[in-house]
Design a protein around this motif. Structure first.
Motif, PDB file in Angstrom:
ATOM      1  N   TYR A   1       3.752 -40.357  -6.973  1.00 33.55           N
ATOM      2  CA  TYR A   1       3.242 -40.579  -8.335  1.00 33.55           C
ATOM      3  C   TYR A   1       3.222 -39.312  -9.172  1.00 33.55           C
ATOM      4  O   TYR A   1       3.551 -39.351 -10.363  1.00 33.55           O
ATOM      5  N   THR A   2       2.791 -38.175  -8.547  1.00 35.63           N
ATOM      6  CA  THR A   2       2.719 -36.942  -9.334  1.00 35.63           C
ATOM      7  C   THR A   2       4.091 -36.638  -9.915  1.00 35.63           C
ATOM      8  O   THR A   2       4.242 -36.412 -11.124  1.00 35.63           O
TER       9      THR A   2
ATOM     10  N   GLU B   1      13.650 -35.199  -4.296  1.00 37.85           N
ATOM     11  CA  GLU B   1      12.790 -35.810  -3.272  1.00 37.85           C
ATOM     12  C   GLU B   1      13.465 -35.653  -1.907  1.00 37.85           C
ATOM     13  O   GLU B   1      14.645 -35.970  -1.743  1.00 37.85           O
ATOM     14  N   ALA B   2      12.689 -35.176  -0.929  1.00 39.21           N
ATOM     15  CA  ALA B   2      13.245 -34.896   0.404  1.00 39.21           C
ATOM     16  C   ALA B   2      13.734 -36.172   1.097  1.00 39.21           C
ATOM     17  O   ALA B   2      14.730 -36.152   1.820  1.00 39.21           O
TER      18      ALA B   2
ATOM     19  N   ALA C   1       2.662 -40.361   0.490  1.00 40.28           N
ATOM     20  CA  ALA C   1       1.390 -41.088   0.404  1.00 40.28           C
ATOM     21  C   ALA C   1       1.420 -42.175  -0.668  1.00 40.28           C
ATOM     22  O   ALA C   1       0.777 -43.219  -0.514  1.00 40.28           O
ATOM     23  N   SER C   2       2.191 -41.950  -1.734  1.00 39.70           N
ATOM     24  CA  SER C   2       2.190 -42.920  -2.836  1.00 39.70           C
ATOM     25  C   SER C   2       2.681 -44.302  -2.401  1.00 39.70           C
ATOM     26  O   SER C   2       2.268 -45.307  -2.985  1.00 39.70           O
TER      27      SER C   2
ATOM     28  N   ASN D   1      -0.499 -46.009   0.566  1.00 36.55           N
ATOM     29  CA  ASN D   1      -1.965 -45.974   0.416  1.00 36.55           C
ATOM     30  C   ASN D   1      -2.575 -47.365   0.324  1.00 36.55           C
ATOM     31  O   ASN D   1      -1.915 -48.367   0.533  1.00 36.55           O
ATOM     32  N   GLY D   2      -3.873 -47.390  -0.033  1.00 37.01           N
ATOM     33  CA  GLY D   2      -4.582 -48.660  -0.105  1.00 37.01           C
ATOM     34  C   GLY D   2      -4.418 -49.381  -1.436  1.00 37.01           C
ATOM     35  O   GLY D   2      -4.884 -50.510  -1.582  1.00 37.01           O
TER      36      GLY D   2
ATOM     37  N   MET E   1      -5.841 -48.590  -4.214  1.00 37.38           N
ATOM     38  CA  MET E   1      -7.154 -48.689  -4.850  1.00 37.38           C
ATOM     39  C   MET E   1      -7.289 -47.578  -5.886  1.00 37.38           C
ATOM     40  O   MET E   1      -7.401 -46.408  -5.537  1.00 37.38           O
TER      41      MET E   1
ATOM     42  N   VAL F   1      13.948 -29.593  -1.154  1.00 36.64           N
ATOM     43  CA  VAL F   1      14.020 -28.197  -1.598  1.00 36.64           C
ATOM     44  C   VAL F   1      13.727 -27.329  -0.379  1.00 36.64           C
ATOM     45  O   VAL F   1      12.616 -27.335   0.156  1.00 36.64           O
TER      46      VAL F   1
ATOM     47  N   SER G   1       1.921 -32.891  -2.373  1.00 32.88           N
ATOM     48  CA  SER G   1       0.732 -33.452  -1.739  1.00 32.88           C
ATOM     49  C   SER G   1       0.607 -33.047  -0.266  1.00 32.88           C
ATOM     50  O   SER G   1       0.804 -31.878   0.092  1.00 32.88           O
TER      51      SER G   1
ATOM     52  N   GLY H   1      -7.396 -37.848  -0.918  1.00 34.44           N
ATOM     53  CA  GLY H   1      -7.538 -39.290  -0.648  1.00 34.44           C
ATOM     54  C   GLY H   1      -7.830 -40.109  -1.892  1.00 34.44           C
ATOM     55  O   GLY H   1      -8.046 -41.312  -1.794  1.00 34.44           O
TER      56      GLY H   1
ATOM     57  N   VAL I   1      -4.319 -42.329  -6.127  1.00 36.54           N
ATOM     58  CA  VAL I   1      -3.571 -43.445  -6.718  1.00 36.54           C
ATOM     59  C   VAL I   1      -3.626 -43.352  -8.238  1.00 36.54           C
ATOM     60  O   VAL I   1      -2.608 -43.462  -8.918  1.00 36.54           O
TER      61      VAL I   1
END
Ligand SMILES: Cc1cc2nc3c(=O)[nH]c(=O)nc-3n(C[C@H](O)[C@H](O)[C@H](O)COP(=O)(O)OP(=O)(O)OC[C@H]3O[C@@H](n4cnc5c(N)ncnc54)[C@H](O)[C@@H]3O)c2cc1C
Length: 427
Positions: free
Chosen positions: A35-36, A55-56, A63-64, A67-68, A70, A206, A237, A368, A371
């Motif tokens: 997301y970032t 993006e690797a 994590a994006s 996740n939950g 929420m 990178v 992250s 944590g 989101v």
């Protein structure tokens, strides 16, 4: 049972970016396709910059995508703790930033008519111990008085109006919390970034970084080519690695794990979480849970302090399954369809850290609670690289090095796990 994210399994990527040509030169390079990074790429491109996102793995691999789902109100630390640390005015400002972050998601969804199962069904914090219930009542009082947050308290006698469980001593409900399908949202963000003119490059880790002079210009090396960027935004992250050593030493990656049941009968869903709140409890070894858009129970937690890999995920998933049966005995016969884990990026103080260091811009340490905040900070960092440092409310927070930490999280996980476990027992 599938050992990967339900969200990614039930969302369609906006495209395949594994072969896209990496440009020689851009205004802004964004590292990380969560997301970032996606939000930073979208907002920077919208502001007229040439942008390449590197993006690797694949977009939403981190994590994006795990996740939950929420998007909750509130900091990763308790509001009263934040007041003790930073004083009332700063704590209020930090708290309000999370409200603004949820509003940003809601506005994006409305503006672009995004089909991402977004719903503001509210957030619920559950007291795992009687002493935690007293703390929640004090927090609710402070939040109403100082932030005008419309939180409501539900005591143990009435808890069944909110949750089909007798484990908890009370709940604080905040109607401003929201939930969404995080896989669909991330892929939509990628689409918006492309439409705004950014390019996306997957499998483009990178691996090396060279600063040109003393400013913000860098050459970024990837296996697919090198790009020269006037400015670099790092959004890596819990997966922050070697090329970003200063940041890596400030991020402890901690595994968080999730199990998801088969779709449940409506009558059972209505008993478990009648108002479909985004729920979490008050322990350090937190449990969090919600109903998915297709009526499954998603149950997550820091089952134990561990990293995430396939064997850890399975072991942690088994612990979580037992926890789910303890909280919701009604789910004992429900089949588990998904089990997975991912890394959250904890900082020493569990606060967001964002700004500029050695010519690199970064936003990390959502602890944590990313989101909403990661998406929001992507926008903020796009503004910062556009010459508006004041957009970043976290810029004056000290970003402490984790003593003795050089990027190997195991020792810290053991020590941290023992410490937080003891706190849960004693509180
Ligand atoms: C199991 C779990 C449950 C969670 N539940 C919630 C929740 O319900 N609510 C909430 O608010 N938050 C939750 N979180 C936290 C939230 O998901 C994160 O804070 C947020 O997604 C972070 O987004 P990000 O874009 O900063 O990082 P990420 O999504 O982790 O993306 C970072 C990306 O950077 C890439 N990368 C790393 N190094 C490089 C490199 N050198 N070159 C190129 N790319 C690189 C990685 O491959 C990765 O894709 C949860 C996290 C986990 C793991």
């Amino acid at each position: 049972m599938k050992m990967h994210s339900y969200w990614l399994d039930t969302a369609t990527p906006s495209g395949d970016y594994t072969q896209t040509e990496i440009p020689k030169e851009v205004d802004v390079a964004v590292v990380g396709g969560g997301y970032t990074g996606l939000s930073a790429a979208y907002h920077a491109a919208k502001a007229g910059k040439s942008v390449a996102l590197l993006e690797a793995h694949e977009v939403m691999w981190g994590a994006s995508g795990r996740n939950g789902g929420m998007a909750t109100t509130g900091l990763a630390v308790g509001f009263r703790d934040a007041i003790k640390r930073y004083g009332e005015q700063r704590a209020i400002g930090y708290f309000r930033e999370y409200n603004a972050a949820i509003d940003l998601i809601e506005n994006l969804v409305a503006e672009h008519d995004l089909d991402v199962d977004y719903a503001r069904t509210g957030k619920m914090t559950l007291a795992y111990k009687e002493s935690h219930w007293a703390g929640l009542q004090q927090s609710a009082e402070a939040l109403k008085r100082l932030v005008d947050q419309p939180v409501q308290l539900v005591d143990r006698a009435n808890i069944r109006s909110e949750i089909g469980s007798d484990v908890y001593y009370g709940a604080m409900v905040d109607p401003l919390g929201a939930g969404m399908h995080v896989g669909k949202f991330g892929h939509e963000l990628a689409r918006l970034a492309l439409e705004a003119g950014a390019t996306i490059h997957e499998r483009a880790e990178v691996t090396d970084l060279r600063r040109i002079g003393t400013g913000t210009m860098h050459d970024l090396t990837t296996p697919r080519g090198t790009v020269r960027a006037g400015k670099v935004i790092v959004g890596t992250s819990g997966y922050t690695g070697k090329p970003f050593g200063w940041m890596q030493r400030r991020v402890i990656p901690v595994g968080s794990f999730i199990v998801v049941t088969e779709p449940l009968p409506q009558v059972l869903v209505d008993e478990l979480l009648p108002n479909r709140r985004m729920a979490s409890d008050s322990k350090n070894f937190i449990y969090y849970f919600r109903i998915t858009p297709d009526n499954r129970l998603l149950f997550g937690g820091r089952a134990r302090f561990a990293l995430s890999d396939p064997s850890q995920d399975r072991e942690s998933g088994e612990i979580l399954k037992r926890a789910m049966h303890y909280v919701f005995p009604q789910t004992r016969d429900a089949r588990i369809d998904y089990m997975w884990g991912g890394l959250v990026d904890i900082s020493m103080d569990q606060m967001v850290h964002a700004g500029q260091h050695d010519g690199l811009f970064y936003s990390l340490n959502y602890s944590g609670h990313g989101v909403q905040m990661a998406n929001y900070m992507g926008k903020v960092m796009a503004e910062v690289v556009d010459g508006k440092p004041e957009a970043n409310i976290w810029r004056d927070l000290k970003n402490p090095w984790i003593p003795g930490y050089f990027g190997n999280p195991w020792l810290h996980l053991r020590v941290g796990g023992a410490y937080f476990g003891l706190q849960d027992k004693l509180s």
